[in-house]
Enzyme design. Structure first.
Site, PDB file in Angstrom:
ATOM      1  N   LYS A 112       0.832  -1.202   0.000  1.00  0.00           N
ATOM      2  CA  LYS A 112       0.000   0.000   0.000  1.00  0.00           C
ATOM      3  C   LYS A 112       0.869   1.255   0.000  1.00  0.00           C
ATOM      4  O   LYS A 112       0.664   2.169  -0.809  1.00  0.00           O
ATOM      5  CB  LYS A 112      -0.915   0.016   1.226  1.00  0.00           C
ATOM      6  CG  LYS A 112      -1.896   1.190   1.233  1.00  0.00           C
ATOM      7  CD  LYS A 112      -2.371   1.543   2.626  1.00  0.00           C
ATOM      8  CE  LYS A 112      -1.347   2.369   3.363  1.00  0.00           C
ATOM      9  NZ  LYS A 112      -1.830   2.892   4.658  1.00  0.00           N
ATOM     10  N   ASP A 130      -6.248   1.094   0.865  1.00  0.00           N
ATOM     11  CA  ASP A 130      -6.337   1.181   2.319  1.00  0.00           C
ATOM     12  C   ASP A 130      -7.723   0.714   2.753  1.00  0.00           C
ATOM     13  O   ASP A 130      -8.480   0.161   1.954  1.00  0.00           O
ATOM     14  CB  ASP A 130      -6.036   2.599   2.800  1.00  0.00           C
ATOM     15  CG  ASP A 130      -7.098   3.609   2.371  1.00  0.00           C
ATOM     16  OD1 ASP A 130      -8.052   3.229   1.661  1.00  0.00           O
ATOM     17  OD2 ASP A 130      -6.982   4.788   2.755  1.00  0.00           O
TER      18      ASP A 130
END
Length: 204
Positions: A112, A130
């Site tokens: 991420k 996320d």
């Protein structure tokens, strides 16, 4: 869907305050389980005294912990940031690497965070997933993936690469402003007619 979200959130963009790709990297690491607003408060003070990998390498870990304590998980984050900076200095010549393969070798950097860096710092097509992106992607029927990696693949397949950056920030903004985890504001949602939750609750 993308056009509607753009009209709803025309200013959707990265809310972290940074002046270099290194500052962005540290900010993203600190943002885990912490709001961007809080991170910006913390980094405003931290970056005044240390805003390069070498400066943080030279900083005592206890001092670093003091600066970032209010971000939560500060001991773990401080250890990762110190190790990350050491790797940048000693393995990458003091520069933040610009490939997924190299970024994820840095302590504290997962896929991420690497995708945020690729997209925001380096202008490469990437979608970071996320909790907001994961939730909203499922509700809008863009993915049924069970992991962030699976959701990322589905989103990349659903949109043009030129839109990846917008997709990331628009889904985050929609998740924060409207599509809340516990009580989504379906009545004021601009894309509720394509959302399973909105259809069920409102009979759209």
């Amino acid at each position: 869907m993308l056009d509607r979200l753009k009209n709803t959130y025309p200013d959707a963009s990265c809310e972290l305050v940074y002046n270099s790709d290194f500052e962005l990297l540290i900010s993203v690491i600190l943002s885990a389980q912490c709001t961007d607003k809080r991170v910006n408060v913390v980094t405003r003070e931290l970056f005044r005294v240390a805003n390069t990998p070498q400066a943080i390498c030279d900083m005592d870990v206890g001092v670093l912990e003091g600066y970032i304590k209010s971000c939560g998980l500060y001991k773990n984050k401080a250890a990762n940031i110190k190790a990350c900076c050491d790797a940048i200095v000693n393995k990458f010549g003091g520069r933040v690497p610009q490939s997924m393969e190299e970024l994820i070798t840095l302590p504290g950097v997962g896929r991420k965070t690497a995708n945020v860096m690729l997209s925001v710092a380096f202008g490469k097509p990437a979608i970071a997933v996320d909790t907001h992106v994961f939730r909203v992607a499922h509700r809008l029927g863009l993915s049924s993936g069970k992991t962030p990696d699976e959701v990322e693949k589905d989103l990349c397949a659903a949109f043009e690469s030129a839109d990846y950056r917008d997709v990331h920030f628009l889904l985050i903004r929609h998740g924060r402003a409207c599509c809340h985890a516990r009580r989504p504001d379906c009545e004021n949602c601009s894309v509720r007619d394509v959302c399973a939750v909105g259809v069920t609750q409102n009979g759209v």
